[in-house]
Design a protein around this motif. Structure first.
Motif, short mmCIF file in Angstrom:
data_model
loop_
_atom_site.label_atom_id
_atom_site.label_comp_id
_atom_site.label_asym_id
_atom_site.label_seq_id
_atom_site.Cartn_x
_atom_site.Cartn_y
_atom_site.Cartn_z
N GLU A 80 84.77 -6.21 -28.06
CA GLU A 80 85.67 -5.23 -27.45
C GLU A 80 87.00 -5.89 -27.10
N GLY A 81 88.08 -5.19 -27.39
CA GLY A 81 89.41 -5.72 -27.12
C GLY A 81 90.02 -6.44 -28.32
N TYR A 82 89.25 -6.54 -29.41
CA TYR A 82 89.73 -7.20 -30.61
C TYR A 82 89.65 -6.24 -31.79
N ARG A 83 90.38 -6.59 -32.84
CA ARG A 83 90.45 -5.75 -34.03
C ARG A 83 90.28 -6.62 -35.25
N TYR A 98 101.66 -14.59 -46.12
CA TYR A 98 100.47 -14.32 -46.93
C TYR A 98 99.37 -13.74 -46.04
N ALA A 99 98.29 -13.35 -46.69
CA ALA A 99 97.20 -12.69 -45.97
C ALA A 99 95.91 -13.48 -46.09
N ALA A 100 95.24 -13.64 -44.98
CA ALA A 100 93.87 -14.16 -45.02
C ALA A 100 92.96 -13.05 -45.54
N ASP A 101 91.83 -13.43 -46.12
CA ASP A 101 90.91 -12.42 -46.66
C ASP A 101 90.37 -11.52 -45.55
N ALA A 102 90.13 -12.08 -44.40
CA ALA A 102 89.70 -11.30 -43.24
C ALA A 102 90.15 -12.03 -41.99
N SER A 103 90.40 -11.28 -40.94
CA SER A 103 90.88 -11.91 -39.70
C SER A 103 90.54 -11.03 -38.51
N ILE A 104 90.61 -11.62 -37.32
CA ILE A 104 90.38 -10.92 -36.06
C ILE A 104 91.53 -11.26 -35.12
N PHE A 105 92.09 -10.23 -34.49
CA PHE A 105 93.21 -10.45 -33.57
C PHE A 105 93.03 -9.56 -32.35
N ALA A 106 93.72 -9.91 -31.26
CA ALA A 106 93.65 -9.13 -30.04
C ALA A 106 94.26 -7.75 -30.26
N GLN A 107 93.58 -6.72 -29.78
CA GLN A 107 94.02 -5.35 -30.04
C GLN A 107 95.26 -4.98 -29.23
N ILE A 177 78.33 -19.20 -35.16
CA ILE A 177 79.71 -19.27 -34.68
C ILE A 177 79.79 -18.49 -33.38
N GLU A 178 80.11 -19.17 -32.31
CA GLU A 178 80.32 -18.50 -31.02
C GLU A 178 81.82 -18.47 -30.73
N ASP A 179 82.30 -17.31 -30.32
CA ASP A 179 83.74 -17.17 -30.04
C ASP A 179 83.96 -15.92 -29.19
N PRO A 180 84.98 -15.94 -28.32
CA PRO A 180 85.28 -14.75 -27.51
C PRO A 180 85.59 -13.51 -28.35
N CYS A 181 86.01 -13.72 -29.59
CA CYS A 181 86.32 -12.59 -30.47
C CYS A 181 85.06 -11.87 -30.96
N LEU A 182 83.91 -12.51 -30.80
CA LEU A 182 82.67 -11.98 -31.37
C LEU A 182 81.76 -11.46 -30.26
N VAL A 183 81.11 -10.34 -30.53
CA VAL A 183 80.23 -9.73 -29.53
C VAL A 183 78.96 -10.54 -29.34
N ARG A 184 78.57 -11.32 -30.33
CA ARG A 184 77.40 -12.17 -30.26
C ARG A 184 77.58 -13.30 -31.28
N PRO A 185 76.82 -14.39 -31.15
CA PRO A 185 76.94 -15.48 -32.11
C PRO A 185 76.70 -14.98 -33.54
N LEU A 186 77.57 -15.42 -34.44
CA LEU A 186 77.50 -15.00 -35.84
C LEU A 186 76.79 -16.09 -36.65
N PRO A 187 75.60 -15.80 -37.22
CA PRO A 187 74.89 -16.81 -38.01
C PRO A 187 75.63 -17.12 -39.32
N ILE A 188 75.74 -18.39 -39.63
CA ILE A 188 76.35 -18.79 -40.90
C ILE A 188 75.57 -18.20 -42.06
N GLN A 189 74.26 -18.15 -41.93
CA GLN A 189 73.40 -17.63 -43.00
C GLN A 189 73.76 -16.19 -43.34
N ALA A 190 74.21 -15.42 -42.32
CA ALA A 190 74.56 -14.02 -42.56
C ALA A 190 75.81 -13.89 -43.43
#
Length: 317
Positions: A80-83, A98-107, A177-190
């Motif tokens: 929440e609070g990110y896009r 240039y553009a990253a393939d995917a990114s997350i930034f503060a909303q 991967i744990e980060d404030p941008c993520l709602v829960r830890p993101l598994p590398i395997q995923a």
């Protein structure tokens, strides 16, 4: 959540494990254009890197499918609070846009009302040499992006840019991967396997408490409770009927033996010519103790009066 051997912490996050310190997100160097000041024409495949024009070509599988898997998993994990964004242009310096393939930034926009610099950036690499993702990662980090990741499609690996070594650091497949941008830890395997992607997305959406998903879960629980109650009642009724039938049969059989014993006593006395007064007949008919009736039947064969049968005494001769 499944325990992992490795946790990749956000730079500056207060947790155990290796922590990489980075400059705050969005802090631009002096005389650098805003991230939204365009050098590359939007809605085209043209990008600029160090003043040179770069063409961002479309992709075939598995590069293209990896792009889809990345956005599928990443989108569910955005806190929440990110896009999240796909192929969003970012001006990193005077000659690069240039553009990253995917990114997350503060909303929330900055003070000028413009969008903020992304905090996480992801690149997918297949046929292109690592020189291009490396150059992009180095510029994004210098611009203020906190973390940059690269997914190597053919090698089935994920790497993160390291400020300490100024290079890529391979990440263990069992890491998260744990980060404030993520709602829960993101598994590398995923990020690497479609089979793990659905599980990771489902857990992330549960953590987000998506209203539609919460309603579906509540509805499912209600249906489960109703089915459980109905099955319980049906089983209880079936067991009750079975027990009732068994008890009824047992009682019926016992009652039948009692009646047969009562009739046998009266028949034996009658066949021997011994009169049975009404009082004695009522006593025999009112007795429901089968063992006692069997004793009376034995006495009826030798008794001289009906009273002897019931009283258990024989008149002396």
């Amino acid at each position: 959540m499944r325990r992992h051997d490795h946790v990749l912490l956000a730079p500056g996050a207060g947790a155990s494990g290796r922590t990489v310190h980075a400059p705050p997100a969005g802090r631009a160097r002096p005389h650098v254009p805003h991230v939204d000041d365009r050098l590359a024409p939007p809605e085209t495949r043209v990008e600029y890197l160090h003043g040179g024009e770069v063409y961002a070509a479309p992709a075939d599988p598995p590069h293209a499918t990896q792009h889809f898997d990345l956005t599928y998993v990443l989108g569910a994990h955005v806190a929440e609070g990110y896009r999240g964004a796909v192929d969003m242009l970012t001006r990193t310096d005077l000659g690069s846009d240039y553009a990253a393939d995917a990114s997350i930034f503060a909303q929330k926009p900055d003070r000028a009302g413009r969008r903020r610099l992304e905090e996480l950036a992801f690149e997918v690499s297949d046929k292109q040499a690592l020189a291009v993702p490396t150059t992009k990662a180095r510029q994004l980090i210098a611009r203020g992006v906190r973390r940059v990741f690269c997914i190597l499609v053919k090698q089935r690996r994920v790497m993160e840019w390291s400020r300490e070594t100024d290079g890529w650091r391979p990440l263990p497949k069992d890491a998260v991967i744990e980060d404030p941008c993520l709602v829960r830890p993101l598994p590398i395997q995923a990020l690497l396997e479609a089979a793990s992607s659905d599980d990771a997305v489902a857990r992330a959406l549960l953590d987000k408490r998506v209203p539609a998903l919460e309603a579906a879960l509540a509805e499912g629980e209600a249906r489960g409770e109703a089915r459980g109650e109905a099955r319980g009642e049906a089983r209880g009724e079936a067991r009750g009927e079975a027990r009732g039938e068994a008890r009824g049969e047992a009682r019926g059989e016992a009652r039948g033996e009692i009646r047969m014993a009562q009739e046998a006593i009266l028949t034996v006395l009658k066949s021997r010519g011994i009169a049975t007064p009404a009082e004695m007949a009522r006593a025999i008919a009112g007795c429901e103790d089968l063992s006692k009736l069997r004793r009376w039947l034995t006495r009826a064969a030798t008794a001289t009066t009906a009273a002897e049968v019931v009283a258990g005494s024989r008149r002396k001769r």
